[in-house]
Design an enzyme around this catalytic site. Structure first.
Site: not given
Lengths: 260, 260, 260, 260
Positions: B100, B119, B121, B191
């Site tokens: 990613e 980024h 979760h 996500h």
């Protein structure tokens, strides 16, 4: 700047002043306890890198002790500064001070009975500052000091929309003290909580248990109508718990000292 | 492969190139800070074995720095790779890179003001990416950067049903950057979340507090109608908190270094 | 008791049998990994003093490896026993075995594709086993393996009211395997969850993330209607995550070894 | 004061009394286990600085053992005192004793089958003591001992409004014991929970799992109508779990001893 650091002979008057100052210096044990309080509040998840705890000066009720602007977990005795009630540091040596020191000064001014104050953004209390549907109230005997209704300070009523929500001057400090009134706890909408107590140990205890109370309330409200402590049960439980606080303080202190 | 490792005499042109390369090498302190950022994000429960943090190259705005594909908690300076904005690693030595990485490249391309990206979760944000009934919004002054409405990136609108939900190419990275728009935060349905900031330290701060904000919102919504920060309160609190981030960074850094 | 410990000369036939047995002994690395799996599941709060993880024998698909009856956190290589699919230990040396070993044996029998099984009472999954209003479903890409609907095993349908809810014989194991069907996960009403996977590492990953998924679902359901992963998104995300599991396993292993 | 410490020759009658006392002294292993129980309950978050655990004297059923008034985490063997069922310490040496020792004395008096008692303010149970909409009930097989309905002791029914909610005399202890009746668990409105068991190890187990049960119930109730254990499932699961408690005790003990 003290005379000695300018290389000048110390004048007699300064010596006298120093002696006077010494006689007015806070008890070193109080400073040590304030350091411990900072570390306990971090260890008990009441503060993270933000939040602060102060105590009124033990010899001068028009002064209070508070760390310089820093993370509470890292505070040492050398970081404790003395402030007057207007929020002016007496000898900060140029070190930055907390923007929100006016929380402390103005509450000490308005409430001669208050000896210690904890200001935090403790997680469980935040929701109770942003809703009108439920008031923060004492739900069990460990937090009788919360009482039957906790006021919420709404900064928009002082400065309108668009503020940074901080108590960054004496006027806002005084407005917060007014919201607090004679209570032990005041919520600050979208910001946190300020807790007062008649001793430093009790302020730490209250900082911990106001958050526990909020967490328990959040969960109980999800179950149904809550049977809260009455006003008089709140007073009675607060009075008896005040006699038991050493038990918690001693354990928390051992924990931050790595002895538990 | 550098000349010296082939046992050949180093040609002049190569030396020149090396010198040029050196003059374009990122500041070692930036790399050290990126390692620290990885470890803080793990320690603060923002990432587990998954998630990543990048920073734009300090000398070449068309490059960014990001670890090779690995658990953030284990990243060392040797694991930091340089990428161009297309997501190509400059010298990975064959080591696998994050699928990613296009999240980073395309946001850096679309947003010249962005210097760092996290980024994750992070658990509390996930629910806000999968419902329409409540928007992730700033609930307290520590997270004013969240603003008054957080966009949700819905990958089904790009590739229909049946994807693996990953931003695995430039097109998806660009679509995510478009959802983000000029904001600091974008949720990704089913996500996670991507957070941007003007400094690495602030990206870490935002990665931590976007999750705290989500947790507090979840709890407050359970109590009743929430009095959120207004747009202008969000801006004012974000501006003042940006000046205080060093306090959190320094403490978190000491914690991952075992000094707290 | 081996011949040598009786002080007798070892007969030829026994030597032959020992050699045969050796050629059928499980790979010592598999046993080491099963010990690690036990410790990770404790460290990640999937099991407490209860719960267990097994792996199919790498050389004999009609056998599986499982610790003797004990707390997973304390398992060492010497505690790993070999069982046949009927749940009989091959050489327990009189040590107690788990009452619920039939969970493992009967699922291995019914599902040749299954190589590893985790049975836990992981907290967040319990609520989904005792309500009919919401099914445990994949809510984010880390837990696509959960799929779009998780079956619930209701032991009352097998043995009526009054059981101890345990899978204490082959019949109950077979009934549980039937509830599981071709899925990865089966909830057990008022008891826990059983998770299957094609590798030991993936079973541990699934044991961790089925609980995370349940926690996130609990919170999202409190917010409003949830946009779950579709069946095909579940399959696609499960397929890609299966390739990334080493990243989590390696980190979790370092953590239980005190290296993180 | 023993004769020897007064420097007098020990009279025969005193020697005889000492010998008699020795023959009635509790088993040192029981005292060691009670110390361990205190530390486990702290480590497992059942008690904080408050709460207590006792065991009936192994040789004199009209006596019980309980620490002096202190934080459970810090209890050592020297802190264990012997009490009669009226709550009088036999030889406290002037050390303060728990205000609420009457919880223990009166339950031991009313329930000859009870061998150990845990009193805590364990967080998840508090909400179930302050609502009427949901009863604390067994939700999974680990907590079958909770049964199908947990009584709530309402101190207002004894002393009206305005009490400190504490069981501070024999009358209140007897009223609590009456609320408990033949059950294992009684909630105390706005205060906590008291759990009884036929062994010290089982009381600790129940102290831990009554809180887990409450947490799981809180979450399940948020999802929908809950399919609880029936009365007979509660009995059957409690009976089988009673045989497995050593597994939890041994692990928890290793943990507080730093061996896990």
């Amino acid at each position: 700047m003290p005379a000695s650091s300018r290389g000048d002979p110390a004048p007699v008057s300064t010596v006298a002043t120093d002696a006077e100052a010494d006689s007015q210096a806070p008890d070193p044990r109080l400073i040590a306890d304030l350091v411990t309080a900072n570390r306990i509040l971090y260890d008990q998840h009441v503060v993270d890198a933000f939040g602060h705890v102060s105590t009124r000066h033990d010899k001068r009720p028009d002064r209070f002790l508070l760390a310089r602007s820093m993370a509470p977990a890292l505070v040492t005795e050398a970081d404790i500064l003395e402030f007057d009630l207007d929020g002016n540091p007496l000898d900060s040596g140029g070190r930055p001070v907390y923007l929100e020191r006016f929380i402390h000064g103005e509450i000490y001014r308005a409430r001669p009975d208050v000896v210690s104050i904890v200001h935090s953004h403790s997680h469980a209390v935040i929701p109770f500052g942003v809703v009108r549907s439920h008031k923060l109230r004492a739900i069990f005997h460990m937090s009788g000091f919360v009482g039957a209704e906790t006021p919420i300070f709404e900064i928009r009523e002082c400065v309108g929309d668009g503020s940074d929500l901080l108590i960054r001057n004496r006027e806002l400090g005084a407005a917060l003290a007014k919201s607090l009134g004679p209570k032990a706890v005041v919520l600050m909408r979208g910001h946190g909580v300020t807790v007062t107590a008649p001793t430093l140990q009790e302020a730490v205890y209250r900082g911990v248990y106001v958050d526990v109370n909020a967490r328990l309330q959040l969960e109980a409200i999800g179950l149904g109508a809550v049977n809260y402590l009455t006003e008089s049960e709140g007073r009675a439980t607060a009075a008896v718990q005040a006699t038991q606080i050493g038990r918690a303080w001693d354990m928390w202190k051992m924990k931050v000292e790595g002895k538990l």
